[in-house]
Scaffold this motif. Structure first.
Motif, PDB file in Angstrom:
ATOM      1  N   ARG A  20      19.886  -6.628   4.149  1.00  0.00           N
ATOM      2  CA  ARG A  20      20.719  -7.705   3.629  1.00  0.00           C
ATOM      3  C   ARG A  20      20.102  -8.323   2.376  1.00  0.00           C
ATOM      4  O   ARG A  20      20.797  -8.641   1.404  1.00  0.00           O
ATOM      5  CB  ARG A  20      20.930  -8.780   4.694  1.00  0.00           C
ATOM      6  N   ALA A  23      20.400  -5.762  -0.540  1.00  0.00           N
ATOM      7  CA  ALA A  23      21.786  -5.664  -0.990  1.00  0.00           C
ATOM      8  C   ALA A  23      22.209  -6.911  -1.763  1.00  0.00           C
ATOM      9  O   ALA A  23      22.978  -6.823  -2.724  1.00  0.00           O
ATOM     10  CB  ALA A  23      22.706  -5.435   0.202  1.00  0.00           C
ATOM     11  N   SER A  24      21.708  -8.069  -1.358  1.00  0.00           N
ATOM     12  CA  SER A  24      22.077  -9.313  -2.046  1.00  0.00           C
ATOM     13  C   SER A  24      21.495  -9.392  -3.450  1.00  0.00           C
ATOM     14  O   SER A  24      21.921 -10.213  -4.261  1.00  0.00           O
ATOM     15  CB  SER A  24      21.612 -10.529  -1.232  1.00  0.00           C
ATOM     16  N   ALA A  26      21.693  -6.881  -5.516  1.00  0.00           N
ATOM     17  CA  ALA A  26      22.458  -5.884  -6.291  1.00  0.00           C
ATOM     18  C   ALA A  26      21.854  -4.487  -6.245  1.00  0.00           C
ATOM     19  O   ALA A  26      22.048  -3.692  -7.153  1.00  0.00           O
ATOM     20  CB  ALA A  26      22.634  -6.337  -7.737  1.00  0.00           C
ATOM     21  N   HIS A  27      21.129  -4.160  -5.180  1.00  0.00           N
ATOM     22  CA  HIS A  27      20.657  -2.789  -4.973  1.00  0.00           C
ATOM     23  C   HIS A  27      21.584  -2.097  -3.979  1.00  0.00           C
ATOM     24  O   HIS A  27      22.071  -2.723  -3.031  1.00  0.00           O
ATOM     25  CB  HIS A  27      19.230  -2.783  -4.425  1.00  0.00           C
ATOM     26  N   GLU A  28      21.794  -0.811  -4.172  1.00  0.00           N
ATOM     27  CA  GLU A  28      22.588  -0.035  -3.222  1.00  0.00           C
ATOM     28  C   GLU A  28      21.672   0.393  -2.077  1.00  0.00           C
ATOM     29  O   GLU A  28      20.627   1.010  -2.315  1.00  0.00           O
ATOM     30  CB  GLU A  28      23.188   1.195  -3.905  1.00  0.00           C
ATOM     31  N   VAL A  29      22.058   0.064  -0.863  1.00  0.00           N
ATOM     32  CA  VAL A  29      21.201   0.349   0.285  1.00  0.00           C
ATOM     33  C   VAL A  29      22.044   0.849   1.444  1.00  0.00           C
ATOM     34  O   VAL A  29      23.150   0.353   1.699  1.00  0.00           O
ATOM     35  CB  VAL A  29      20.386  -0.918   0.696  1.00  0.00           C
ATOM     36  N   ARG A  30      21.524   1.841   2.137  1.00  0.00           N
ATOM     37  CA  ARG A  30      22.141   2.330   3.370  1.00  0.00           C
ATOM     38  C   ARG A  30      21.112   2.199   4.485  1.00  0.00           C
ATOM     39  O   ARG A  30      19.933   2.534   4.303  1.00  0.00           O
ATOM     40  CB  ARG A  30      22.584   3.787   3.234  1.00  0.00           C
ATOM     41  N   ASP A  44      26.162  -1.201   4.639  1.00  0.00           N
ATOM     42  CA  ASP A  44      26.454   0.226   4.733  1.00  0.00           C
ATOM     43  C   ASP A  44      25.533   0.792   5.811  1.00  0.00           C
ATOM     44  O   ASP A  44      24.320   0.914   5.607  1.00  0.00           O
ATOM     45  CB  ASP A  44      26.194   0.881   3.372  1.00  0.00           C
ATOM     46  N   PHE A  92      22.849  10.961   1.529  1.00  0.00           N
ATOM     47  CA  PHE A  92      22.897   9.743   0.719  1.00  0.00           C
ATOM     48  C   PHE A  92      22.191   9.920  -0.623  1.00  0.00           C
ATOM     49  O   PHE A  92      22.550   9.283  -1.614  1.00  0.00           O
ATOM     50  CB  PHE A  92      22.272   8.587   1.506  1.00  0.00           C
ATOM     51  N   PRO A  94      19.025   9.005  -1.842  1.00  0.00           N
ATOM     52  CA  PRO A  94      18.547   7.735  -2.394  1.00  0.00           C
ATOM     53  C   PRO A  94      17.450   7.937  -3.435  1.00  0.00           C
ATOM     54  O   PRO A  94      16.901   9.035  -3.593  1.00  0.00           O
ATOM     55  CB  PRO A  94      17.988   7.028  -1.155  1.00  0.00           C
ATOM     56  N   ASP A  95      17.091   6.843  -4.119  1.00  0.00           N
ATOM     57  CA  ASP A  95      15.959   6.849  -5.045  1.00  0.00           C
ATOM     58  C   ASP A  95      14.634   6.642  -4.323  1.00  0.00           C
ATOM     59  O   ASP A  95      13.578   6.976  -4.860  1.00  0.00           O
ATOM     60  CB  ASP A  95      16.127   5.743  -6.090  1.00  0.00           C
TER      61      ASP A  95
END
Length: 415
Positions: A20, A23-24, A26-30, A44, A92, A94-95
């Motif tokens: 949370r 994500a708050s 502004a990073h994309e996270v799963r 996500d 996914f 990810p980086d």
């Protein structure tokens, strides 16, 4: 960013808090979590087919029962989780991969994608130190000096039990096989309060002691619980994710019924000891029954006892006189943050380690072994804990100043 965790509530909630927070910003996270884990809307999320209630062994199980449990429940569940971790991470792309120590295949997926990975320790289990015994090892409650480092062989050996499952999960990799060597983690996030575990001098620089991760978002409180905690001095008892007990082999209904009855008897015995000790000290009891580790006996019902499955710690702990708990990492940090003293009844895994840390820090009575839990043992322990209120309040003040999530994100963005 891919976050992967496995285990019980204490293993999931810090990752939810990190997801949370990230994500708050502004990073994309799963986030990958076990089946049944409580995750708020808006994230996500993918879920492993891993039911922690079935994987946890019954307290006090015999060696034969534990071996059967490992074969029938743990191995199949771990195989599915380890395979899914690879599959979901590769999909996914990810980086960076951030993973719990239980997710043994996360390194394979990160290597296959050519991205850095970060190990998360919610207790010291994978970073050896001469100043700390490994949490979860047989000597977690004792300081062994230079021999402390040797205790970290225990969690490493436990991980090797699942080598076959890790090898089979490697079939999900783009290469279709396990690499010959594993790239070390770029960093380790030790999501632990330095008030409970001061940083050892021999940890490498890549290990970051961030403080514990928790979500400050206000949680809804049942009105009955809110009224109870506002009604006077009370004790909170919670054994968290401690399972009531194994239900016996699948298909053997009589064995399942007998196991269920025994588990209920043990849960009532524990609650009887807690309530009796609380009443002797003029305290009311909020009983959080959790997964069945505690159960209210009918003959102890009264206006001074409220039994509910769960309640948000952030709402019910700060006003408590003390907490009786099992010593899980999440509960331990929640109690320390609330500034409330403890009586710890450790059961398994890292719980004896945390029980010893709280006692050594001066904010908990000496641990009470589960097999000795009774009103007779709790009466002096509660008295001892009540005398530690000032020390607990000071530790709570210091823990509340930590910002573990910000520290963790600083490390991750630096990668």
């Amino acid at each position: 960013m891919m976050l992967l965790t496995a285990g019980t509530r204490g293993d999931v909630e810090p990752f939810v808090a990190l997801a949370r927070y990230v994500a708050s910003r502004a990073h994309e996270v799963r986030l990958a979590v076990p089946t049944g884990a409580d995750v708020p809307d808006g994230l996500d999320v993918v879920r492993f087919d891993l039911d922690a209630r079935r994987v946890l062994p019954a307290p006090g199980a015999t060696p034969w029962a534990l071996a059967r449990h490992l074969r029938d429940e743990v191995r199949p569940a771990m195989a599915g989780m380890l395979s899914a971790a690879v599959r979901e991470t590769v999909a996914f792309a990810p980086d960076v991969v951030v993973h719990h120590a239980l997710v043994l295949t996360a390194p394979l997926a990160a290597d296959a994608l050519g991205v850095p990975r970060v190990l998360v320790e919610l207790a010291p289990v994978a970073t050896p130190s001469a100043e700390l015994p490994a949490a979860g090892g047989p000597t977690a409650t004792r300081e062994l000096g230079r021999w402390n480092r040797a205790t970290y062989a225990v969690p490493r050996a436990a991980a090797r039990v699942f080598d076959a499952e890790v090898a089979r999960a490697a079939a999900q990799l783009p290469t279709g096989s396990r690499p010959a060597r594993r790239t070390p983690s770029r960093a380790t996030l030790m999501a632990v309060s330095p008030q409970l575990v001061p940083r050892p001098r021999d940890w490498p620089a890549r290990v970051h002691l961030t403080g514990h991760w928790h979500d400050d978002t206000p949680a809804d409180v049942d009105p009955a619980v809110a009224a109870f905690v506002a009604g006077g001095r009370h004790l909170v008892a919670s054994f968290g994710s401690m399972a009531a007990g194994a239900a016996g082999r699948r298909g053997e209904q009589r064995a399942r019924d007998r196991a269920r009855d025994r588990a209920r008897d043990r849960a009532e015995h524990r609650a009887r000891g807690v309530i009796t000790a609380a009443r002797a000290h003029g305290l009311r009891t909020l009983l959080l029954t959790g997964w069945g580790g505690l159960a209210l006996p009918d003959d102890l019902r009264g206006p001074d006892v409220l039994a509910v499955p769960a309640a948000p710690f952030g709402s019910v702990l700060p006003g408590a006189a003390l907490v009786v708990h099992h010593g899980g990492a999440g509960t331990t940090h929640a109690v320390a943050r609330a500034g409330v003293p403890s009586v710890v009844v450790p059961v398994t895994a890292d719980q004896p380690f945390w029980a010893a840390r709280l006692h050594r820090r001066g904010i908990a009575a000496a641990p009470v072994p589960l097999r000795r839990l009774s009103a007779a043992t709790l009466l002096p322990a509660v008295a001892d804990a009540l005398g530690r209120r000032e020390a607990a309040a000071e530790v709570g003040r210091l823990v509340r100043q930590e910002d573990g999530l910000a520290a963790a994100l600083d490390v991750l963005t630096a990668l």
